[in-house]
Design a protein around this motif. Sequence first.
Motif, PDB file in Angstrom:
ATOM      1  N   ASP B   9       0.831  -1.345   0.191  1.00  0.00           N
ATOM      2  CA  ASP B   9       0.241  -0.335   0.110  1.00  0.00           C
ATOM      3  C   ASP B   9       1.214   1.089  -0.250  1.00  0.00           C
ATOM      4  O   ASP B   9      -0.045   2.864   0.292  1.00  0.00           O
ATOM      5  N   GLN B  10       1.931   1.291  -0.186  1.00  0.00           N
ATOM      6  CA  GLN B  10       2.692   1.979  -0.142  1.00  0.00           C
ATOM      7  C   GLN B  10       2.770   3.037   1.044  1.00  0.00           C
ATOM      8  O   GLN B  10       3.579   4.574   0.602  1.00  0.00           O
ATOM      9  N   CYS B  11       3.442   2.499   2.183  1.00  0.00           N
ATOM     10  CA  CYS B  11       2.628   3.261   3.503  1.00  0.00           C
ATOM     11  C   CYS B  11       4.306   3.708   4.187  1.00  0.00           C
ATOM     12  O   CYS B  11       4.168   4.796   5.213  1.00  0.00           O
ATOM     13  N   GLY B  12       4.862   2.804   3.928  1.00  0.00           N
ATOM     14  CA  GLY B  12       6.550   3.297   4.045  1.00  0.00           C
ATOM     15  C   GLY B  12       6.767   3.385   5.766  1.00  0.00           C
ATOM     16  O   GLY B  12       7.527   3.558   6.447  1.00  0.00           O
ATOM     17  N   THR B  13       6.542   1.970   6.276  1.00  0.00           N
ATOM     18  CA  THR B  13       6.130   1.432   7.522  1.00  0.00           C
ATOM     19  C   THR B  13       7.675   1.014   7.681  1.00  0.00           C
ATOM     20  O   THR B  13       8.657   0.917   8.184  1.00  0.00           O
ATOM     21  N   LEU B  42      13.607  -6.555   9.707  1.00  0.00           N
ATOM     22  CA  LEU B  42      13.166  -6.000  10.082  1.00  0.00           C
ATOM     23  C   LEU B  42      11.825  -5.256   9.167  1.00  0.00           C
ATOM     24  O   LEU B  42      10.722  -5.649   9.529  1.00  0.00           O
ATOM     25  N   VAL B  44      10.422  -6.886   6.953  1.00  0.00           N
ATOM     26  CA  VAL B  44       9.197  -8.119   6.771  1.00  0.00           C
ATOM     27  C   VAL B  44       8.454  -8.297   8.321  1.00  0.00           C
ATOM     28  O   VAL B  44       7.011  -8.583   7.695  1.00  0.00           O
ATOM     29  N   ASN B  45       8.964  -8.632   8.945  1.00  0.00           N
ATOM     30  CA  ASN B  45       8.007  -8.986  10.025  1.00  0.00           C
ATOM     31  C   ASN B  45       7.132  -7.536  10.038  1.00  0.00           C
ATOM     32  O   ASN B  45       6.145  -7.130  10.849  1.00  0.00           O
ATOM     33  N   ILE B  46       8.296  -6.149   9.702  1.00  0.00           N
ATOM     34  CA  ILE B  46       6.741  -4.861  10.205  1.00  0.00           C
ATOM     35  C   ILE B  46       5.388  -4.523   8.869  1.00  0.00           C
ATOM     36  O   ILE B  46       4.014  -4.043  10.162  1.00  0.00           O
ATOM     37  N   CYS B  47       5.576  -4.994   8.177  1.00  0.00           N
ATOM     38  CA  CYS B  47       5.183  -4.471   7.028  1.00  0.00           C
ATOM     39  C   CYS B  47       3.301  -5.226   7.533  1.00  0.00           C
ATOM     40  O   CYS B  47       2.869  -6.728   7.600  1.00  0.00           O
ATOM     41  N   PRO B  48       2.334  -4.065   7.542  1.00  0.00           N
ATOM     42  CA  PRO B  48       1.135  -4.645   8.267  1.00  0.00           C
ATOM     43  C   PRO B  48       0.153  -5.426   7.198  1.00  0.00           C
ATOM     44  O   PRO B  48      -0.410  -5.977   7.624  1.00  0.00           O
ATOM     45  N   VAL B  49       0.781  -5.419   6.083  1.00  0.00           N
ATOM     46  CA  VAL B  49      -0.331  -6.351   5.134  1.00  0.00           C
ATOM     47  C   VAL B  49       0.910  -7.646   4.680  1.00  0.00           C
ATOM     48  O   VAL B  49       0.705  -8.086   3.875  1.00  0.00           O
ATOM     49  N   ALA B  50       1.705  -7.819   5.066  1.00  0.00           N
ATOM     50  CA  ALA B  50       3.039  -9.118   4.311  1.00  0.00           C
ATOM     51  C   ALA B  50       3.368  -8.475   2.863  1.00  0.00           C
ATOM     52  O   ALA B  50       3.052  -9.699   2.423  1.00  0.00           O
ATOM     53  N   LEU B  52       5.975  -8.268   1.556  1.00  0.00           N
ATOM     54  CA  LEU B  52       7.375  -7.978   2.210  1.00  0.00           C
ATOM     55  C   LEU B  52       7.962 -10.363   2.078  1.00  0.00           C
ATOM     56  O   LEU B  52       7.097 -10.281   2.903  1.00  0.00           O
TER      57      LEU B  52
END
Lengths: 394, 56
Positions: B9-13, B42, B44-50, B52
């Motif tokens: 979603d291109q959120c930059g998190t 890091l 891969v694990n943080i992405c809200p929608v998996a 990566l």
Amino acid sequence: MKKRWDIIVVGGGPGGIFAALEAAKKGKSVLLLERKREMGVPVRCGEAVGEKDLRSYVDIDPRWISAEINSFIIVLPDGREVKLKSNIYSGYIINRDIFEYDMAARAAEEGAVIRLKSNVQELILKENGSVAGVRTMEAGEMREYYAGIVIAADGVESRIARQAGVGTALKPEDIEPCVQITASNVRLPEKALYLYVGFCYAPGGYAWVFPKANHCANIGLGINGKYSRVSRPVSAYMENFMQRFFPDASVQRYVTGGVPVSTNLKPLTKKNLLIVGDAGRMVNPLNGGGITHAIYSGIQAGKTAAGTCEAPGKAAKYFSQYERNIQKKFGKNHEHQYRIKDVVYQLRDEDYNRIGAEVLNIDIRKRSFLTVFRHVVKHRPEFLGDVLRAFTGI
Amino acid sequence: MIVQNTLCDQCGTCIAVCPEDALMLNEHALIIDHDKCTECMLCVNICPVAALEKKQ
Ligand SMILES: Cc1cc2nc3c(=O)[nH]c(=O)nc-3n(C[C@H](O)[C@H](O)[C@H](O)COP(=O)(O)OP(=O)(O)OC[C@H]3O[C@@H](n4cnc5c(N)ncnc54)[C@H](O)[C@@H]3O)c2cc1C
Ligand code: SF4
Ligand code: SF4
């Protein structure tokens, strides 16, 4: 397109818009660069703002207001609702898209130039480490713009400050990955901020339901980054939450986002660079609110930049004043909130249920945030020191 | 690392947690600099929608 500007602002969220507006009002030539295709969207935000807070920066246009909020309801892990006393909160759920459109138009009227689809790839640095300008990619073409002062308002990703040598990378525990939907056909009994607390909903974070006009609501969920796993991303928690509480809602908007929940970045300036809003990690780490922090720091940065253009000899003085103003306004406060957050998010679901049950026994007129904390301490006395420090500011 | 653009979603998190500055967004996608990436996971694990995943 002009190459040389007094001030370049990177990022067109609330921080960047207010910085550009303020600097343009002071007669400076200002270029605002924004990567997206449209100002104000997508709205990656619950859109909750305190009424007094927002009013202190800008005259509020009724078109910005989607709903007025006057109460606060905590939903426990067992599903019971704890309503706090009335008028504990007075705020709005705004339409951030309309708000940002309008404010960007005002900045333009004051003379700022806004350039969309302009992705700042890197800073152009001088040998002494100060910033000469920025390199952007626009429709596949590399361009350069130069300015005496650059304002980094590039939000959570915060790459601009990083390139100037300020470490902005966040530890996983200092960020909350979130998913939010704007849903329709959501019937809520109260014009309240609903916060769902507990591990069962959102480990190390919370889920929120913020009512908007026409039976719509922003429904979102954020967890602490240290619990986020590719095997169980936030979207999975969100799906459970929706199944349980709003199985019939229609989704009008689906966004993801990250909320920095650290303390403010230090330093907030580097040579001739000023850092604003989420890029400076200015969000309240306890509740995740950052709109008005971005606005305040944007205004301050705009003023600082304009003043420095007029009196370059006073740059050091003005820049350290910027830093001081921000720390005074919410730096200390966020350090306390950061500690409270640690306390609150260590509570177990049984703790929440038990504390909630006790608070429910108290007359609703006496249910303040402080009362809630008193009960937290009663159940987990080991938190007393932290809570006291957080409230007394020592 | 690879990103699934249909999910992202291109959120930059992910960018906020990358210690190596190996990630950036352009006008329509997340870009990964494989030379800088240390595969620390890091992002891969943080992405809200998996969105990566580690390249096989
Ligand atoms: C899910 C969620 C819910 C939230 N809910 C609330 C809430 O209810 N209330 C509240 O007060 N706060 C809330 N927040 C926080 C709030 O959204 C932020 O604090 C606020 O948007 C910060 O404003 P900003 O201007 O600093 O950054 P942003 O609004 O993020 O703006 C940064 C802009 O910079 C642009 N940009 C970035 N890099 C570049 C580049 N290299 N070149 C060009 N442009 C670039 C981006 O496209 C973006 O438009 C929420 C956040 C999230 C994620
Ligand atoms: S965190 Fe996920 S959704 Fe957000 S930009 Fe990175 S890959 Fe895309
Ligand atoms: S794996 Fe680590 S180094 Fe590589 S892009 Fe992700 S966060 Fe950056």
